[in-house]
Design an enzyme around this catalytic site. Structure first.
Site, mmCIF file in Angstrom:
data_model
loop_
_atom_site.group_PDB
_atom_site.id
_atom_site.type_symbol
_atom_site.label_atom_id
_atom_site.label_comp_id
_atom_site.label_asym_id
_atom_site.label_seq_id
_atom_site.Cartn_x
_atom_site.Cartn_y
_atom_site.Cartn_z
ATOM 1 N N LYS A 8 0.780 -1.197 0.079
ATOM 2 C CA LYS A 8 0.190 -0.047 0.023
ATOM 3 C C LYS A 8 0.762 1.166 -0.132
ATOM 4 C CE LYS A 8 0.395 1.930 3.168
ATOM 5 N NZ LYS A 8 0.791 2.843 4.560
ATOM 6 N N PRO A 91 9.672 -4.318 1.649
ATOM 7 C CA PRO A 91 10.579 -4.268 2.780
ATOM 8 C C PRO A 91 9.797 -3.991 4.042
ATOM 9 C CG PRO A 91 10.834 -2.291 1.438
ATOM 10 C CD PRO A 91 9.942 -3.350 0.690
ATOM 11 N N ALA A 93 8.771 -2.334 7.931
ATOM 12 C CA ALA A 93 8.960 -0.773 8.243
ATOM 13 C C ALA A 93 9.484 0.198 7.487
ATOM 14 C CB ALA A 93 9.870 -1.102 9.659
ATOM 15 N N GLY A 99 3.678 -5.660 6.630
ATOM 16 C CA GLY A 99 2.829 -6.735 7.607
ATOM 17 C C GLY A 99 1.369 -6.616 7.590
ATOM 18 N N SER A 100 0.809 -5.553 7.298
ATOM 19 C CA SER A 100 -0.637 -5.734 7.200
ATOM 20 C C SER A 100 -1.154 -6.203 5.935
ATOM 21 C CB SER A 100 -1.181 -4.293 7.016
ATOM 22 O OG SER A 100 -0.702 -3.718 8.194
ATOM 23 N N ALA A 101 -0.169 -6.228 4.806
ATOM 24 C CA ALA A 101 -0.424 -7.042 3.622
ATOM 25 C C ALA A 101 -0.592 -8.664 4.064
ATOM 26 C CB ALA A 101 0.469 -6.584 2.510
ATOM 27 N N ASP A 133 -4.299 -0.898 8.942
ATOM 28 C CA ASP A 133 -4.254 -0.967 7.337
ATOM 29 C C ASP A 133 -4.572 -2.164 6.842
ATOM 30 O OD1 ASP A 133 -3.069 1.419 7.313
ATOM 31 O OD2 ASP A 133 -0.960 0.742 7.128
HETATM 32 P P1 ATP Z 1 2.514 0.634 8.103
HETATM 33 O O1 ATP Z 1 2.693 1.181 6.612
HETATM 34 O O2 ATP Z 1 1.274 0.033 8.108
HETATM 35 O O3 ATP Z 1 2.604 1.676 9.012
HETATM 36 P P2 ATP Z 1 5.168 -0.638 7.759
HETATM 37 O O4 ATP Z 1 4.839 -0.907 6.315
HETATM 38 O O5 ATP Z 1 5.894 0.604 8.073
HETATM 39 O O6 ATP Z 1 3.492 -0.502 8.351
HETATM 40 P P3 ATP Z 1 5.597 -3.241 8.553
HETATM 41 O O7 ATP Z 1 6.308 -3.622 7.219
HETATM 42 O O8 ATP Z 1 4.229 -3.657 8.418
HETATM 43 O O9 ATP Z 1 5.670 -1.769 8.764
HETATM 44 O O10 ATP Z 1 6.529 -3.643 9.741
HETATM 45 C C1 ATP Z 1 6.405 -3.263 10.895
HETATM 46 C C2 ATP Z 1 7.050 -4.235 11.870
HETATM 47 O O11 ATP Z 1 6.249 -5.318 11.983
HETATM 48 C C3 ATP Z 1 8.307 -4.922 11.791
HETATM 49 O O12 ATP Z 1 9.378 -4.137 12.032
HETATM 50 C C4 ATP Z 1 8.225 -6.072 12.112
HETATM 51 O O13 ATP Z 1 8.956 -6.461 13.236
HETATM 52 C C5 ATP Z 1 6.674 -6.618 12.398
HETATM 53 N N1 ATP Z 1 6.122 -7.377 11.355
HETATM 54 C C6 ATP Z 1 5.587 -8.401 11.889
HETATM 55 N N2 ATP Z 1 4.979 -9.412 10.877
HETATM 56 C C7 ATP Z 1 5.459 -8.777 9.521
HETATM 57 C C8 ATP Z 1 5.494 -9.057 8.417
HETATM 58 N N3 ATP Z 1 4.771 -10.306 7.895
HETATM 59 N N4 ATP Z 1 6.357 -8.451 7.518
HETATM 60 C C9 ATP Z 1 6.909 -7.320 8.115
HETATM 61 N N5 ATP Z 1 6.972 -7.018 9.231
HETATM 62 C C10 ATP Z 1 6.286 -7.590 10.007
#
Ligand code: ATP
Length: 288
Positions: A8, A91, A93, A99-101, A133
């Site tokens: 997203k 990637p 974080a 993670g939400s995906a 998300d």
């Molecule tokens: P958002 O855009 O929703 O704020 P993000 O893309 O910044 O989120 P994510 O990729 O969802 O962040 O990852 C946030 C944290 O969630 C990571 O640092 C990790 O420790 C944890 N995590 C748990 N499950 C997953 C997963 N399947 N993939 C990635 N990170 C995950």
């Protein structure tokens, strides 16, 4: 069974004050793009969960795939040993909802695997308990998100081409919001211009109306964030915006050829670069 889960991006991210429940009120335009994590679900003699490439996400109970599996089993009573294999391309974080995906892919995949027949709406509700998300990641397409991000109204968008880029470091969403709260409050604003430009397919106007209120906070925590945005602009992106809590940036391109061209230039300045286009779907199973 193979489930693909689009990343997203946020074309507009207006953030209000922190609410009593700890969440911030937001108004955002979210778009699903063709950067996919893949979840493979197979019956097995003993349950396993693996992430590849190793280190791209935790392989323990904290992974949103495992949390979504627990949630689904508790809600439906579905049982059985499963092999779950997560292939990450999004990637972690990075503000791309990786993670939400994956949580969305798990709920959608298990619903099909167990033939539980839960409606998309009910799956989205289940997903909201796992993360703001997740409902969008189930639905996909382009939507205005309100509330804490899970109140969705779909909007029209023509196909858009993006260059996604980052310096490779990760940023924790919680720390970006903490930094945001230390700054001057911003007012919550509707994305009238960008939504209208999306509906009309006016790429130049979309480019002029991208916004992310979390950018100053992310740049304060990670100075490289600013450099990635500058590199995308210098490479010829029509408009740029940081996605979510960053540090990934989205550079809007005129078309696929332009996106490939911008990506080629940005590669010398950014550690991670991908070309992606908008997609109309969320997490869904695909025939291998
Ligand atoms: P958002 O855009 O929703 O704020 P993000 O893309 O910044 O989120 P994510 O990729 O969802 O962040 O990852 C946030 C944290 O969630 C990571 O640092 C990790 O420790 C944890 N995590 C748990 N499950 C997953 C997963 N399947 N993939 C990635 N990170 C995950």
């Amino acid at each position: 069974m193979r489930i693909v889960a689009p990343a997203k991006i946020n074309l507009w991210f207006s953030v209000g004050p922190r609410r009593a429940d700890g969440y911030h009120e937001i108004v955002s335009v979210m778009q699903a793009v063709s950067l996919f994590d893949e979840l493979h679900i197979e019956p097995a003699d003993a349950s396993t969960f693996d992430v590849e490439p190793a280190g791209w996400a935790p392989e323990d109970e904290t992974n949103l795939v495992v949390r979504a599996l627990r949630q689904f089993s508790a809600a439906t009573g579905a049982r059985g040993e499963l092999s779950l294999r997560l292939h990450k391309n999004i990637p972690a974080a990075h503000g791309l909802a990786g993670g939400s995906a994956d949580a969305a892919a798990t709920l959608v995949g298990l619903n099909e695997f167990h033939r539980t027949g839960i409606s998309k709406k009910a799956l989205e509700k289940m997903g909201a308990a796992l993360g703001s998300d997740v409902p969008f990641c189930i639905r996909g397409g382009t939507a205005v998100a309100r509330g804490r991000g899970d109140d969705l109204s779909p909007i029209a968008s023509k196909e858009l081409w993006w260059v996604l880029a980052s310096s490779g470091e990760s940023l924790s969403t919680a720390s970006v919001y903490e930094e945001f709260d230390r700054g001057e409050p911003t007012s919550l604003e509707d994305p009238f211009d960008v939504a209208d430009a999306l509906a009309r397919g006016d790429t130049d106007r979309i480019a002029m109306n991208l916004r992310n209120d979390l950018y100053p906070a992310a740049a304060a925590l990670l100075p490289e964030v600013e450099e990635t945005g500058r590199a995308l602009r210098e490479a010829g992106a029509l408009g740029t915006v940081m996605s979510g809590s960053g540090p990934a940036w989205c550079g809007l391109a005129r078309d696929e050829a332009h996106a490939v061209d911008v990506a080629g230039t940005v590669r010398s300045d950014a550690a991670w670069v991908e070309v992606a286009c908008s997609v109309a779907h969320g997490a869904r199973s695909e025939v291998a």
